[in-house]
Design an enzyme around this catalytic site. Structure first.
Site, PDB file in Angstrom:
ATOM      1  N   VAL A  50       0.500 -16.205  -4.595  1.00 62.80           N
ATOM      2  CA  VAL A  50      -0.281 -17.335  -4.066  1.00 62.80           C
ATOM      3  C   VAL A  50      -1.522 -17.448  -4.939  1.00 62.80           C
ATOM      4  CG1 VAL A  50      -1.575 -18.203  -2.101  1.00 62.80           C
ATOM      5  CG2 VAL A  50       0.572 -16.979  -1.722  1.00 62.80           C
ATOM      6  N   ILE A  76       0.829  -1.212   0.000  1.00 62.20           N
ATOM      7  CA  ILE A  76       0.000   0.000   0.000  1.00 62.20           C
ATOM      8  C   ILE A  76       0.864   1.262   0.000  1.00 62.20           C
ATOM      9  CG2 ILE A  76      -0.383   0.078   2.503  1.00 62.20           C
ATOM     10  CD1 ILE A  76      -3.430   0.802   1.406  1.00 62.20           C
ATOM     11  N   LYS A 102       9.053  11.673  15.759  1.00 64.49           N
ATOM     12  CA  LYS A 102       7.673  12.101  16.022  1.00 64.49           C
ATOM     13  C   LYS A 102       7.483  12.193  17.529  1.00 64.49           C
ATOM     14  CE  LYS A 102       2.951  10.436  16.049  1.00 64.49           C
ATOM     15  NZ  LYS A 102       1.942   9.499  15.567  1.00 64.49           N
ATOM     16  N   PRO A 106       0.852  14.774  23.194  1.00 65.57           N
ATOM     17  CA  PRO A 106       2.279  14.437  23.179  1.00 65.57           C
ATOM     18  C   PRO A 106       2.508  12.976  23.572  1.00 65.57           C
ATOM     19  CG  PRO A 106       1.739  15.513  25.239  1.00 65.57           C
ATOM     20  CD  PRO A 106       0.445  15.406  24.465  1.00 65.57           C
TER      21      PRO A 106
HETATM   22  C1  LIG Z   1      -4.341   6.614   3.853  1.00 67.92           C
HETATM   23  C2  LIG Z   1      -3.664   5.747   4.858  1.00 67.92           C
HETATM   24  C3  LIG Z   1      -2.821   6.322   5.800  1.00 67.92           C
HETATM   25  C4  LIG Z   1      -2.221   5.519   6.783  1.00 67.92           C
HETATM   26  N1  LIG Z   1      -1.442   6.109   7.735  1.00 67.92           N
HETATM   27  C5  LIG Z   1      -0.938   5.350   8.731  1.00 67.92           C
HETATM   28  C6  LIG Z   1      -0.157   5.924   9.766  1.00 67.92           C
HETATM   29  O1  LIG Z   1       0.129   7.112   9.777  1.00 67.92           O
HETATM   30  N2  LIG Z   1       0.304   5.106  10.732  1.00 67.92           N
HETATM   31  C7  LIG Z   1       0.029   3.767  10.763  1.00 67.92           C
HETATM   32  O2  LIG Z   1       0.412   3.093  11.715  1.00 67.92           O
HETATM   33  N3  LIG Z   1      -0.642   3.200   9.758  1.00 67.92           N
HETATM   34  C8  LIG Z   1      -1.146   3.945   8.758  1.00 67.92           C
HETATM   35  N4  LIG Z   1      -1.850   3.340   7.758  1.00 67.92           N
HETATM   36  C9  LIG Z   1      -1.958   1.879   7.730  1.00 67.92           C
HETATM   37  C10 LIG Z   1      -0.661   1.275   7.162  1.00 67.92           C
HETATM   38  O3  LIG Z   1      -0.413   1.784   5.880  1.00 67.92           O
HETATM   39  C11 LIG Z   1      -0.769  -0.241   7.086  1.00 67.92           C
HETATM   40  O4  LIG Z   1      -1.228  -0.750   8.315  1.00 67.92           O
HETATM   41  C12 LIG Z   1       0.584  -0.854   6.794  1.00 67.92           C
HETATM   42  O5  LIG Z   1       1.148  -0.295   5.646  1.00 67.92           O
HETATM   43  C13 LIG Z   1       0.489  -2.347   6.659  1.00 67.92           C
HETATM   44  O6  LIG Z   1      -0.019  -2.742   5.416  1.00 67.92           O
HETATM   45  P1  LIG Z   1      -0.013  -4.310   5.094  1.00 67.92           P
HETATM   46  O7  LIG Z   1       1.373  -4.792   5.137  1.00 67.92           O
HETATM   47  O8  LIG Z   1      -1.012  -4.958   5.963  1.00 67.92           O
HETATM   48  O9  LIG Z   1      -0.599  -4.384   3.625  1.00 67.92           O
HETATM   49  P2  LIG Z   1       0.096  -4.039   2.119  1.00 67.92           P
HETATM   50  O10 LIG Z   1       1.112  -2.979   2.296  1.00 67.92           O
HETATM   51  O11 LIG Z   1      -1.070  -3.791   1.280  1.00 67.92           O
HETATM   52  O12 LIG Z   1       0.825  -5.377   1.767  1.00 67.92           O
HETATM   53  C14 LIG Z   1       0.133  -6.489   1.243  1.00 67.92           C
HETATM   54  C15 LIG Z   1       1.136  -7.503   0.727  1.00 67.92           C
HETATM   55  O13 LIG Z   1       0.438  -8.685   0.362  1.00 67.92           O
HETATM   56  C16 LIG Z   1       0.975  -9.155  -0.863  1.00 67.92           C
HETATM   57  N5  LIG Z   1      -0.011  -9.989  -1.549  1.00 67.92           N
HETATM   58  C17 LIG Z   1      -1.286  -9.679  -1.866  1.00 67.92           C
HETATM   59  N6  LIG Z   1      -1.853 -10.703  -2.542  1.00 67.92           N
HETATM   60  C18 LIG Z   1      -0.918 -11.671  -2.639  1.00 67.92           C
HETATM   61  C19 LIG Z   1      -0.859 -12.960  -3.243  1.00 67.92           C
HETATM   62  N7  LIG Z   1      -1.920 -13.482  -3.888  1.00 67.92           N
HETATM   63  N8  LIG Z   1       0.275 -13.671  -3.166  1.00 67.92           N
HETATM   64  C20 LIG Z   1       1.366 -13.172  -2.522  1.00 67.92           C
HETATM   65  N9  LIG Z   1       1.373 -11.972  -1.931  1.00 67.92           N
HETATM   66  C21 LIG Z   1       0.254 -11.224  -1.991  1.00 67.92           C
HETATM   67  C22 LIG Z   1       1.341  -7.900  -1.624  1.00 67.92           C
HETATM   68  O14 LIG Z   1       2.276  -8.155  -2.647  1.00 67.92           O
HETATM   69  C23 LIG Z   1       1.938  -7.069  -0.488  1.00 67.92           C
HETATM   70  O15 LIG Z   1       3.289  -7.415  -0.321  1.00 67.92           O
HETATM   71  C24 LIG Z   1      -2.433   4.122   6.773  1.00 67.92           C
HETATM   72  C25 LIG Z   1      -3.231   3.543   5.793  1.00 67.92           C
HETATM   73  C26 LIG Z   1      -3.858   4.332   4.846  1.00 67.92           C
HETATM   74  C27 LIG Z   1      -4.732   3.684   3.821  1.00 67.92           C
END
Ligand SMILES: Cc1cc2nc3c(=O)[nH]c(=O)nc-3n(C[C@H](O)[C@H](O)[C@H](O)COP(=O)(O)OP(=O)(O)OC[C@H]3O[C@@H](n4cnc5c(N)ncnc54)[C@H](O)[C@@H]3O)c2cc1C
Length: 514
Positions: A188, A49, A82, A102
């Site tokens: 996958v 993401i 931060k 804070p």
């Molecule tokens: C607008 C926004 C702002 C945010 N701001 C904050 C913040 O300030 N602080 C905070 O703590 N969090 C924040 N978050 C949340 C944070 O971005 C996520 O919690 C964090 O990035 C974790 O994402 P993830 O690893 O769960 O998912 P992703 O980053 O989406 O990773 C998913 C992974 O799964 C893999 N995948 C998917 N399908 C398959 C498949 N079929 N086979 C193999 N691999 C697959 C992809 O390749 C990828 O590697 C924010 C989110 C958003 C939307």
């Protein structure tokens, strides 16, 4: 059922996948020689993401326990310090309406509750400034430590801002090179089930079949294992938290020397809020809003107005968000971490800290056999449900306390039908007795402690009745704590360097390793 849990398979290589891999592999290093493995399977085609730039102070100990050098982290993740969040225009919407949440506890927090003293007018100024130095440190753009402070230590408590696009590859390198995590780049395609409903193995397009004892679903919003395979439903909470869309923009600084704010700035808008995070190389900003209350073009107009001329032509990325979480987080031999487990608007940066806490719990409680896994899963689900519930309450609190009347969004947020019952009870209780150290908030690993509630409540002009006799009883201890806080403000203001200056030195010379 008695076979040892030895092979952990994590699917997904975003922040969640790599933090889970690092936390589990670091905790179980001693078992690696006897065949314990951690494998991370990541799609080469589906990008992560790539947002999520604000963290919680827990990340310091998480990285330290993984054996990460804090200097390397700053050098490679475009990180900054931060020290909390500044909430602008949340209470009344007026131009100078702002308060800090804070990261430092109020002075003497475990001995004396300074909130009644402040409420009874014993000190002037904001609640934050009366009890803690960090608001002044943030106002003056100072770092929480100096270059001679060892890694992970600080004169003031701190978390990080980071470039999410750089953080996952940084963790990947560390996990593979230092912690023995096996990295598989493959999609996958199907999931094979065992007779008892567990996941037996995953089929990939370019790495064949991968079997495992425990599968950690870190596939982001797709929730490939926990949702699509295990059929666990999603508990929507958009009736409580209305924001459902984010527009994200990366903004360059006006000059290389521009100050870097050492706090997240969250500025309320007509139907949501704008985040503003200062990294050394750029600002990460975005508008989180409710599409039920304003259109995308209005939301974009508000965002561009906030960014000013520098943001006029910058590309905007739209990210739909769905507030809520899985009905259960660990089912059979599959546990969800990160966006696969759920998501709540990023108002208090609660997502990465939940990833850390969940991964830590998995690592600490790693079921030794399949036979005991359901017991561990039950505990995990209870703890995780508790955490999501408390975070929902805490985020909603920011909206409920607002006195803004300028749009339906703010008025709708105060509709009692949208306020969880527990939060309504607490708001009632807090009119007579405010949150403090010795109440239920201080469970082990509480995401937001009682101090956080104090900062938000009294930052947003909430009034708790005070009993003059109780204020008088604590007077001597309170006066001492208030005096100590004033002395800390003076001392830290003199000795802490400017934020950008410290980051420049860290990148050039490095911090002292612990
Ligand atoms: C607008 C926004 C702002 C945010 N701001 C904050 C913040 O300030 N602080 C905070 O703590 N969090 C924040 N978050 C949340 C944070 O971005 C996520 O919690 C964090 O990035 C974790 O994402 P993830 O690893 O769960 O998912 P992703 O980053 O989406 O990773 C998913 C992974 O799964 C893999 N995948 C998917 N399908 C398959 C498949 N079929 N086979 C193999 N691999 C697959 C992809 O390749 C990828 O590697 C924010 C989110 C958003 C939307």
């Amino acid at each position: 059922m008695t076979d040892k849990t030895k092979h952990i398979v994590i699917v997904g290589g975003g922040t969640a996948g790599w933090l889970a891999a690092g936390i589990i592999a670091a905790r179980h290093q001693g078992r690696m020689a006897s065949g314990f493995t951690v494998t991370l399977v990541e799609s080469p085609d589906t990008p992560i993401i790539g947002v999520g730039e604000g963290t919680w102070p827990t990340l310091r100990s998480t990285l330290q326990k993984m054996g990460v050098s804090e200097t390397d982290f700053f050098r490679e993740c475009d990180a900054s310090f931060k020290q909390g969040a500044k909430f602008a225009r949340w209470t009344t919407g007026a131009e100078h309406d702002a308060y800090y949440h804070p990261l430092m506890l109020p002075q003497g927090f475990e001995q004396v509750n300074l909130a009644p003293q402040w409420l009874s007018g014993k000190t002037n100024g904001s609640f934050c400034d009366a009890v803690c130095p960090q608001g002044v440190i943030c106002d003056n753009g100072l770092a929480p430590k100096s270059i001679t402070t060892p890694e992970y230590e600080g004169a003031a408590n701190y978390a990080y801002h980071l470039d999410a696009g750089k953080f996952a590859p940084f963790l990947q390198k560390h996990c593979c090179e230092k912690l023995g995590v096996r990295h598989v780049l493959a999609n996958v395609q199907t999931v094979n089930r065992a007779d008892n409903g567990d996941i037996a193995s995953i089929e990939t397009d370019r790495a064949g079949t991968i079997a495992g004892d425990l599968f950690v679903d870190c596939t982001g919003f797709r929730a490939l294992l926990i949702g699509q395979t295990m059929g666990v439903g999603f508990r929507d909470c958009s009736d409580v938290l209305f924001c459902d869309t984010a527009l994200a923009v990366q903004l360059p600084y006006e000059s290389e020397d521009a100050p870097i704010p050492t706090h997240t700035i969250s500025t309320a808008q007509s139907a949501g809020w704008i985040w503003d995070i200062g990294l050394p190389a750029r600002r990460g900003t975005g508008h989180v809003y409710s599409s039920r209350h304003i259109s995308e073009s209005e939301a974009e107009r508000e965002l561009r107005a906030y960014l000013g001329p520098a943001g006029r032509d910058l590309p905007i990325r739209k990210i739909p968000i769905r507030s809520g979480h899985r009905e259960t987080f660990w089912k059979g031999n599959c546990v969800a971490v990160g966006l696969a487990a759920g998501f709540l608007e990023p108002l208090e940066a609660s997502a990465i800290v939940l990833i850390e806490l969940s991964s830590k719990l998995i690592a600490e409680q790693m079921p030794m056999t399949r036979g005991v896994m359901d017991i561990v899963a039950k505990r995990f689900n209870e703890a995780t449900h508790y955490r999501w519930g408390r975070i929902i309450d805490f985020l909603k609190l920011h909206y409920v306390l607002s006195k803004r009347e300028d749009s339906a969004f703010w008025r709708d947020n105060r509709d009692p039908a949208t306020i969880p019952e527990r939060l309504q009870d607490l708001l009632h209780l807090w009119r007579y007795q405010g949150p403090w150290f010795h109440d239920e908030f201080d469970r082990l690993d509480e995401v937001f402690p009682a101090a956080s509630y104090q900062y938000v409540l009294y930052g947003m002009d909430f009034r708790t009745e005070v009993d003059p006799a109780m204020v008088a009883a604590d007077e001597r201890m309170a006066e001492r704590a208030l005096r100590e806080n004033r002395a800390r403000i003076d001392g830290l203001s003199l000795r802490l360097p400017r934020h950008r200056e410290l980051i420049r030195k860290i990148v050039e010379y490095g911090m002292q390793p612990v």
